[in-house]
Scaffold this motif. Structure first.
Motif, PDB file in Angstrom:
ATOM      1  N   UNK A   1       0.815  -1.213   0.000  1.00  0.00           N
ATOM      2  CA  UNK A   1       0.000   0.000   0.000  1.00  0.00           C
ATOM      3  C   UNK A   1       0.852   1.268   0.000  1.00  0.00           C
ATOM      4  N   UNK A   2       2.053   1.197   0.558  1.00  0.00           N
ATOM      5  CA  UNK A   2       2.889   2.400   0.650  1.00  0.00           C
ATOM      6  C   UNK A   2       3.700   2.631  -0.627  1.00  0.00           C
ATOM      7  N   UNK A   3       3.599   1.744  -1.582  1.00  0.00           N
ATOM      8  CA  UNK A   3       4.359   1.895  -2.824  1.00  0.00           C
ATOM      9  C   UNK A   3       3.955   3.178  -3.546  1.00  0.00           C
ATOM     10  N   UNK A   4       4.929   3.880  -4.074  1.00  0.00           N
ATOM     11  CA  UNK A   4       4.702   5.137  -4.779  1.00  0.00           C
ATOM     12  C   UNK A   4       5.473   5.139  -6.092  1.00  0.00           C
ATOM     13  N   UNK A   5       5.089   6.032  -6.974  1.00  0.00           N
ATOM     14  CA  UNK A   5       5.835   6.232  -8.219  1.00  0.00           C
ATOM     15  C   UNK A   5       6.442   7.633  -8.196  1.00  0.00           C
ATOM     16  N   UNK A   6       7.381   7.864  -9.070  1.00  0.00           N
ATOM     17  CA  UNK A   6       8.070   9.154  -9.103  1.00  0.00           C
ATOM     18  C   UNK A   6       7.109  10.296  -9.412  1.00  0.00           C
ATOM     19  N   UNK A   7       6.025   9.989 -10.110  1.00  0.00           N
ATOM     20  CA  UNK A   7       5.075  11.026 -10.476  1.00  0.00           C
ATOM     21  C   UNK A   7       4.075  11.368  -9.395  1.00  0.00           C
ATOM     22  N   UNK A   8       4.068  10.620  -8.291  1.00  0.00           N
ATOM     23  CA  UNK A   8       3.124  10.913  -7.213  1.00  0.00           C
ATOM     24  C   UNK A   8       3.496  12.220  -6.515  1.00  0.00           C
ATOM     25  N   UNK A   9       2.489  12.845  -5.937  1.00  0.00           N
ATOM     26  CA  UNK A   9       2.674  14.161  -5.336  1.00  0.00           C
ATOM     27  C   UNK A   9       3.741  14.137  -4.233  1.00  0.00           C
TER      28      UNK A   9
ATOM     29  N   UNK B   1       6.862  13.280  -4.253  1.00  0.00           N
ATOM     30  CA  UNK B   1       7.967  12.320  -4.306  1.00  0.00           C
ATOM     31  C   UNK B   1       9.223  12.951  -4.896  1.00  0.00           C
ATOM     32  N   UNK B   2       9.108  13.546  -6.066  1.00  0.00           N
ATOM     33  CA  UNK B   2      10.281  14.149  -6.699  1.00  0.00           C
ATOM     34  C   UNK B   2      10.826  15.293  -5.854  1.00  0.00           C
ATOM     35  N   UNK B   3       9.942  16.082  -5.267  1.00  0.00           N
ATOM     36  CA  UNK B   3      10.381  17.174  -4.389  1.00  0.00           C
ATOM     37  C   UNK B   3      11.190  16.644  -3.209  1.00  0.00           C
ATOM     38  N   UNK B   4      10.732  15.536  -2.645  1.00  0.00           N
ATOM     39  CA  UNK B   4      11.439  14.952  -1.502  1.00  0.00           C
ATOM     40  C   UNK B   4      12.824  14.446  -1.896  1.00  0.00           C
ATOM     41  N   UNK B   5      12.925  13.762  -3.029  1.00  0.00           N
ATOM     42  CA  UNK B   5      14.209  13.210  -3.456  1.00  0.00           C
ATOM     43  C   UNK B   5      15.191  14.315  -3.825  1.00  0.00           C
ATOM     44  N   UNK B   6      14.707  15.363  -4.478  1.00  0.00           N
ATOM     45  CA  UNK B   6      15.577  16.498  -4.790  1.00  0.00           C
ATOM     46  C   UNK B   6      15.951  17.254  -3.516  1.00  0.00           C
TER      47      UNK B   6
END
Length: 278
Positions: free
Chosen positions: A160-168, A170-175
């Motif tokens: 259930x916790x799986x996410x994709x890079x396009x999810x809200x 996610x990219x902001x967090x990794x950057x």
């Protein structure tokens, strides 16, 4: 009439003295960085730790169930981003220590005299070292975070916790993680320049980033709640957390606070660098 002696002296007198430029100082520090074996080792170690911890945490994650206290490296409050960035504390310590060694190491070897003789204005050395290590760490750890997240999605397939890079978010967090770790590296450079001791700089880094937040338990709750979000590590964590708690800073607020700590440390290092003989 010119003599042979005067002819031989004329070219030397007319030879221009090389001017120290910011670009030249950065180029020099760039070459110096890559000439050190410790730089390669630290960068490689930070990437390996980030990938290993992220992949293992994701692969061993198990959702919370009644009576299930053994949930691997993850827990029920985790998300795919936090699992991918599970190695953050150790990565921060590695790159921060690298920053310390880049400056304090020159005091240990005595090389700092040659460096400051070549750049008598001194401050460009501090800022060039900070810029070089921060840029490299930013690029490497951002790539590492993206890889750790991508590999982690394999282990979390169907969860259930799986996410994709396009999810809200996610990219902001990794950057944001890459920016955070780059600031840690610059913070290390500042501590190395300020304290001029590898052991002292690394110990101070460890104390400020990892021990200081735990001391809030000794304070009254109201004071602890006000101070803890503004410590370097907790402010930095807000930069890349996917979800913010009620008492934490926003990602932008965390960036401002942590960048302020780094700027303060660099200002103190610059003051000492200008005021002391070596």
């Amino acid at each position: 009439m010119m003599t042979t002696s005067s002819l031989s002296e004329a070219p030397a007198a007319a030879t221009p003295v090389g001017k120290v430029t910011p670009r030249g100082v950065v180029s020099s520090e760039w070459l110096k960085f890559w000439s050190l074996r410790s730089s390669w080792i630290a960068l490689a170690a930070s990437l390996v730790v980030l990938l290993a911890f992220g992949v293992i945490a994701s692969a061993t994650y198990s959702p919370p169930t009644a009576g299930n206290s053994d949930q691997g490296m993850g827990d029920g409050s985790s998300d795919a981003v936090s699992l991918a960035l599970m190695g953050t504390p150790l990565v921060s310590l590695v790159v921060g220590s690298l920053g310390v060694l880049l400056f304090a190491g020159e005091y240990s070897t005595g090389m700092i005299r040659s460096t400051l003789t070549a750049v008598p204005t001194r401050l460009p050395v501090l800022f060039a070292k900070s810029a070089v290590v921060a840029l490299l760490v930013l690029v490497l750890t951002t790539i590492g975070a993206l890889m750790a997240f991508a590999l982690g999605t394999i282990g979390l397939d169907g969860e259930k916790i799986s996410l994709s890079l396009g999810d809200e978010g996610v990219l902001r967090s990794l950057l944001g993680f890459g920016v955070y770790v780059a600031l840690v590296a610059a913070f290390g450079v500042a501590l190395g320049a300020l304290l001029r001791s590898p052991a002292g700089g690394i110990s101070s880094l460890l104390g400020i980033m990892m021990i200081l937040p735990n001391l809030t338990s000794l304070l009254p709750d109201s004071m602890a709640d006000a101070l803890e979000p503004r410590f370097p590590s907790t402010a930095g964590e807000a930069m890349f957390s996917l979800h913010q708690s009620a008492d934490s800073l926003s990602p932008g607020g965390g960036f401002v606070v942590f960048a302020g700590w780094v700027a303060l440390a660099l200002a103190a290092a610059a003051f000492r660098l200008k005021r002391t003989d070596v």
